[in-house]
Motif scaffolding. Structure first.
Motif, PDB file in Angstrom:
ATOM      1  N   GLY A 100       0.806  -1.219   0.000  1.00 48.05           N
ATOM      2  CA  GLY A 100       0.000   0.000   0.000  1.00 48.05           C
ATOM      3  C   GLY A 100       0.839   1.270   0.000  1.00 48.05           C
ATOM      4  N   ALA A 101       0.164   2.383   0.132  1.00 48.04           N
ATOM      5  CA  ALA A 101       0.705   3.750   0.059  1.00 48.04           C
ATOM      6  C   ALA A 101       1.084   4.069  -1.395  1.00 48.04           C
ATOM      7  CB  ALA A 101       1.882   3.965   1.003  1.00 48.04           C
ATOM      8  N   ALA A 102       1.491   5.299  -1.635  1.00 45.69           N
ATOM      9  CA  ALA A 102       1.816   5.723  -3.007  1.00 45.69           C
ATOM     10  C   ALA A 102       3.069   4.988  -3.484  1.00 45.69           C
ATOM     11  CB  ALA A 102       2.046   7.233  -3.008  1.00 45.69           C
ATOM     12  N   SER A 129      -3.336  -1.528  -5.049  1.00 46.78           N
ATOM     13  CA  SER A 129      -4.515  -0.724  -4.721  1.00 46.78           C
ATOM     14  C   SER A 129      -5.588  -1.667  -4.182  1.00 46.78           C
ATOM     15  CB  SER A 129      -5.010   0.010  -5.971  1.00 46.78           C
ATOM     16  OG  SER A 129      -6.260  -0.493  -6.388  1.00 46.78           O
ATOM     17  N   PRO A 130      -6.510  -1.124  -3.376  1.00 46.90           N
ATOM     18  CA  PRO A 130      -7.550  -2.004  -2.836  1.00 46.90           C
ATOM     19  C   PRO A 130      -8.630  -2.351  -3.863  1.00 46.90           C
ATOM     20  CG  PRO A 130      -7.828   0.229  -1.996  1.00 46.90           C
ATOM     21  CD  PRO A 130      -6.601   0.245  -2.845  1.00 46.90           C
ATOM     22  N   ALA A 131      -8.496  -1.877  -5.118  1.00 47.62           N
ATOM     23  CA  ALA A 131      -9.509  -2.173  -6.141  1.00 47.62           C
ATOM     24  C   ALA A 131      -9.583  -3.689  -6.365  1.00 47.62           C
ATOM     25  CB  ALA A 131      -9.147  -1.464  -7.436  1.00 47.62           C
ATOM     26  N   ARG A 215     -14.905  15.257   6.689  1.00 50.97           N
ATOM     27  CA  ARG A 215     -16.191  14.538   6.630  1.00 50.97           C
ATOM     28  C   ARG A 215     -16.157  13.311   7.542  1.00 50.97           C
ATOM     29  NH1 ARG A 215     -20.004  15.214   2.740  1.00 50.97           N
ATOM     30  NH2 ARG A 215     -18.523  16.126   1.300  1.00 50.97           N
ATOM     31  N   ARG A 216     -15.001  12.598   7.456  1.00 54.74           N
ATOM     32  CA  ARG A 216     -14.835  11.412   8.274  1.00 54.74           C
ATOM     33  C   ARG A 216     -14.806  11.762   9.760  1.00 54.74           C
ATOM     34  NH1 ARG A 216      -9.771   7.712   6.905  1.00 54.74           N
ATOM     35  NH2 ARG A 216      -9.382   7.530   9.112  1.00 54.74           N
ATOM     36  N   GLN A 217     -14.135  12.871  10.063  1.00 52.22           N
ATOM     37  CA  GLN A 217     -13.973  13.228  11.469  1.00 52.22           C
ATOM     38  C   GLN A 217     -15.222  13.877  12.065  1.00 52.22           C
ATOM     39  OE1 GLN A 217     -10.178  15.268  12.035  1.00 52.22           O
ATOM     40  NE2 GLN A 217      -9.208  13.279  12.211  1.00 52.22           N
TER      41      GLN A 217
END
Ligand code: UDP
Length: 237
Positions: A100-102, A129-131, A215-217
């Motif tokens: 993961g990560a960039a 990627s999680p796709a 939004r998440r927070q």
């Protein structure tokens, strides 16, 4: 939602036991956003219920547990666990896979960890990627690498759902979602300074430095409200 009452040494002992058993285990790094999401999304809730460990990554969980009469021993974050896992891995020969990560970030993280913990064995690194379309290829890579610990940095909840979906095929003894940990170690994203962490304000630092998280927070005040309205746990001894 179950949160495991652990310290860092206890977490490392659990990991050693899981590696000894050899069957797949999932560890989730939970925080108040997890708890609120689990209430809205039954599939996520099920993932957390089935995870072998849910550790208290967010300080809000410590506050809530104390208030509800079941205090937790300490905050156990994914970011602080990784160097400890790497140190123990170097001593005991556990093989780590960083997923993961960039692109490039997991490689840099691995190089830094190997520099800090000589002898550390890196089973593999891959951004991926999680796709879902990419899953078969990633699962194949990880299986071939014969890792003992798979660290997945796809952000929550994607990383935890991804591990849960593929845990049997991945067949790694310990699989842990680590969010932005590689970014912190590789220096891509600054982590809150220790003094802010000690004040319990890491979440505020993240909100200010990564405003896309607002939004998440938003669920944090909802969490606080729910806890304030809850009664202490009747199981308290
Ligand atoms: N990430 C990724 N693929 C994605 C989405 C995110 O590799 O499709 C990585 C991202 O580069 C970062 C990490 O996942 O390294 C998420 O970090 P964040 O700090 O947002 O973690 P969280 O707090 O959401 O767990």
């Amino acid at each position: 939602m179950r949160i495991d009452a652990l310290t860092y040494p206890a977490l490392l002992d659990c990991i050693a036991e899981m590696i000894g058993e050899g069957t797949p285990h999932q560890i989730a790094t939970a925080n108040p956003e997890f708890v609120m999401l689990a209430q809205r999304a039954p599939a996520f809730r099920e993932v957390l219920e089935r995870a072998e460990l849910c550790i208290a990554d967010g300080v809000g969980l410590l506050w809530a547990a104390r208030r509800l009469g079941r205090p937790l021993p300490e905050r156990v974050t994914g970011s602080d666990s990784l160097p400890l896992i790497a140190a123990r891995a170097a001593r005991q020969g556990w093989r780590l896979y960083l997923l993961g990560a960039a692109p490039g970030v997991a490689e840099r993280t691995a190089a830094i960890l190997v520099g800090q913990y000589p002898g550390l064995q890196i089973a593999g690194v891959y951004a991926g990627s999680p796709a879902e379309g990419e899953a078969p290829g990633i699962v194949g890579r990880v299986r071939q690498a014969r890792a003992d610990v798979l660290l997945v940095a796809y952000g929550a909840p994607a990383q935890d759902l991804w591990i849960a979906r593929h845990r049997q095929e991945l067949a790694v003894p310990v699989m842990l979602g680590v969010g932005g940990t590689f970014d912190h170690i590789a220096g891509v994203q600054r982590r809150a300074p220790r003094w802010l962490q000690r004040l319990g304000l890491e979440w505020l630092f993240r909100l200010v430095t990564q405003p896309r998280r607002w939004r998440r927070q938003l669920t944090i005040p909802q969490f606080v409200w729910r806890v304030l309205r809850s009664r202490p746990d009747p199981q308290t001894p």
